[in-house]
Design an enzyme around this catalytic site. Sequence first.
Site, PDB file in Angstrom:
ATOM      1  N   LYS A 162       0.856  -1.179   0.000  1.00 49.93           N
ATOM      2  CA  LYS A 162       0.000   0.000   0.000  1.00 49.93           C
ATOM      3  C   LYS A 162       0.895   1.234   0.000  1.00 49.93           C
ATOM      4  O   LYS A 162       1.856   1.305   0.794  1.00 49.93           O
ATOM      5  CB  LYS A 162      -0.891  -0.014   1.244  1.00 49.93           C
ATOM      6  CG  LYS A 162      -1.899  -1.168   1.254  1.00 49.93           C
ATOM      7  CD  LYS A 162      -3.042  -0.923   0.273  1.00 49.93           C
ATOM      8  CE  LYS A 162      -4.137  -1.966   0.414  1.00 49.93           C
ATOM      9  NZ  LYS A 162      -5.270  -1.727  -0.488  1.00 49.93           N
ATOM     10  N   ASP A 187      -0.485  -0.325  -4.379  1.00 52.49           N
ATOM     11  CA  ASP A 187      -1.886   0.120  -4.372  1.00 52.49           C
ATOM     12  C   ASP A 187      -1.986   1.434  -3.608  1.00 52.49           C
ATOM     13  O   ASP A 187      -1.671   1.490  -2.413  1.00 52.49           O
ATOM     14  CB  ASP A 187      -2.771  -0.948  -3.715  1.00 52.49           C
ATOM     15  CG  ASP A 187      -4.261  -0.628  -3.825  1.00 52.49           C
ATOM     16  OD1 ASP A 187      -4.608   0.421  -4.401  1.00 52.49           O
ATOM     17  OD2 ASP A 187      -5.078  -1.437  -3.340  1.00 52.49           O
ATOM     18  N   GLU A 212      -1.770   0.586  -8.653  1.00 53.16           N
ATOM     19  CA  GLU A 212      -3.224   0.481  -8.589  1.00 53.16           C
ATOM     20  C   GLU A 212      -3.833   1.779  -8.051  1.00 53.16           C
ATOM     21  O   GLU A 212      -3.402   2.283  -7.011  1.00 53.16           O
ATOM     22  CB  GLU A 212      -3.528  -0.690  -7.632  1.00 53.16           C
ATOM     23  CG  GLU A 212      -4.933  -1.166  -7.586  1.00 53.16           C
ATOM     24  CD  GLU A 212      -5.083  -2.286  -6.524  1.00 53.16           C
ATOM     25  OE1 GLU A 212      -4.116  -3.038  -6.256  1.00 53.16           O
ATOM     26  OE2 GLU A 212      -6.186  -2.387  -5.962  1.00 53.16           O
ATOM     27  N   ASP A 237      -8.967  -0.039  -9.763  1.00 50.01           N
ATOM     28  CA  ASP A 237      -9.759  -0.851  -8.829  1.00 50.01           C
ATOM     29  C   ASP A 237     -11.072  -0.104  -8.540  1.00 50.01           C
ATOM     30  O   ASP A 237     -12.103  -0.377  -9.176  1.00 50.01           O
ATOM     31  CB  ASP A 237      -8.925  -1.093  -7.548  1.00 50.01           C
ATOM     32  CG  ASP A 237      -9.674  -1.811  -6.430  1.00 50.01           C
ATOM     33  OD1 ASP A 237     -10.831  -2.219  -6.633  1.00 50.01           O
ATOM     34  OD2 ASP A 237      -9.105  -1.973  -5.327  1.00 50.01           O
ATOM     35  N   LYS A 261     -13.223  -7.520  -9.106  1.00 50.02           N
ATOM     36  CA  LYS A 261     -13.832  -7.800  -7.807  1.00 50.02           C
ATOM     37  C   LYS A 261     -15.308  -8.014  -8.075  1.00 50.02           C
ATOM     38  O   LYS A 261     -16.011  -7.084  -8.494  1.00 50.02           O
ATOM     39  CB  LYS A 261     -13.631  -6.638  -6.827  1.00 50.02           C
ATOM     40  CG  LYS A 261     -12.199  -6.497  -6.330  1.00 50.02           C
ATOM     41  CD  LYS A 261     -12.069  -5.492  -5.214  1.00 50.02           C
ATOM     42  CE  LYS A 261     -10.600  -5.367  -4.786  1.00 50.02           C
ATOM     43  NZ  LYS A 261     -10.387  -4.297  -3.811  1.00 50.02           N
TER      44      LYS A 261
HETATM   45  O1  OSB Z   1      -7.912  -1.682  -2.433  1.00 45.40           O
HETATM   46  O2  OSB Z   1      -7.536  -3.670  -2.981  1.00 45.40           O
HETATM   47  C1  OSB Z   1      -7.986  -2.870  -2.188  1.00 45.40           C
HETATM   48  C2  OSB Z   1      -9.047  -4.638   1.003  1.00 45.40           C
HETATM   49  C3  OSB Z   1     -10.258  -4.053   1.213  1.00 45.40           C
HETATM   50  C4  OSB Z   1     -10.716  -3.099   0.350  1.00 45.40           C
HETATM   51  C5  OSB Z   1      -9.940  -2.711  -0.734  1.00 45.40           C
HETATM   52  C6  OSB Z   1      -8.709  -3.295  -0.956  1.00 45.40           C
HETATM   53  C7  OSB Z   1      -8.247  -4.267  -0.050  1.00 45.40           C
HETATM   54  C8  OSB Z   1      -6.973  -4.927  -0.141  1.00 45.40           C
HETATM   55  C9  OSB Z   1      -6.840  -6.243   0.590  1.00 45.40           C
HETATM   56  O3  OSB Z   1      -6.013  -4.439  -0.690  1.00 45.40           O
HETATM   57  C10 OSB Z   1      -6.595  -7.394  -0.278  1.00 45.40           C
HETATM   58  C11 OSB Z   1      -6.866  -8.739   0.381  1.00 45.40           C
HETATM   59  O4  OSB Z   1      -7.967  -8.980   0.884  1.00 45.40           O
HETATM   60  O5  OSB Z   1      -5.989  -9.597   0.289  1.00 45.40           O
HETATM   61 MG    MG Z   2      -7.119  -1.724  -4.443  1.00 45.20          MG
END
Ligand code: OSB
Ligand code: MG
Length: 352
Positions: A162, A187, A212, A237, A261
Amino acid sequence: ALIAGIEFRKVNQPLNQPFITVLQKVQEREVTIVIVRDAEGREGYGECVAFDTPWYTEETVTGSRFVMEQVLAPLLLNERLEHPTGVERLFSKVKGNHMAKAAVEMAIWDLFAKRQGVPLHEFIGGVRKTIPAGVVVAGESDALAPNVKAEIGRGYRRIKLKISPETDAALLKSLVAANPEILFYADANGSFSGRALEELLAFDQAGFALIEQPYGEQEWEAHSAARSKMTTPICLDESIHSFDDVKRMAEQQAGDIIVLKMGRLGGWSETLKVVEFCRNEQIGMWVGGMIEFGVSKAHNLALASLPEVKLTGDFSDSGHFWQIDIVSPEIRVEHGEIKLSESPGIGYGLNI
Ligand code: OSB
Ligand code: MG
């Protein structure tokens, strides 16, 4: 198939470690498990991935439970379906609420695969038998290097970090360079919104396979501008709520890759349309995580078995987030991959 019953179960568990991002600190996760039944008593399972507050999308645990129970369930109960693609038409009068719709619709896909006696990955035309694992490392920058090392030790070969404008880009660059066998994603969860492009460009040479969602979900022009200046592929995303958003990304050249997703897109039917479009347009795809339990993860594993889904997704071991997962057997990462279950449907039972 006659849809004879539908049931909802609440699951609430603390995470092993708080999941800290620019958007939210998640310490506890509540989801709703959906169980649909046919007249012969077979069951299909879905999981609603809405969060307790609307920090990632507008939906919430409470709101989605209301929509599933009071709005969607009556549309489905006692209906005869030829194929799970028919659910979309039944739900077409209901605006938005993609995560609620997805949870119920995904349970129907599981049920249909079980009625045919085939694994869900086979039912949807998947080809892979094992799925490469991927993990997310979030939190403080001094914990980054030790956490990355620990995940490599657990067998992960793809790690998502992140990032935000406050992240030390040089530190990440050295971390990536020190681990050449690992595929790193970054991300940003929209955190570069309102910042000068140069702040994002500081991460372009860090060695990430993709970045991302640098900007906000509606900031299409900012993404296009960044894409034209960067060598690191841009991946969207939060911006992708529907098939139309994917078309928009392609038209505006706002990204090279998308995170699939099913909750955000509204379920299997919409996601499979997106997959077909992205294959034709040569848009890269991978399956994203939602800090979810094994039911949602099992659906995601089936999705990742499609030949078009070529990039490694957010597929961690059940033990990464949870003391005990709600599926049995639990989902295990071994030697950096997860073996798909060959049992009918999602291939995992419920232990709740
Ligand atoms: O931005 O990808 C995202 C979890 C919750 C909401 C958004 C995100 C995420 C993650 C976690 O990055 C990924 C996971 O569950 O392994
Ligand atoms: Mg994401």
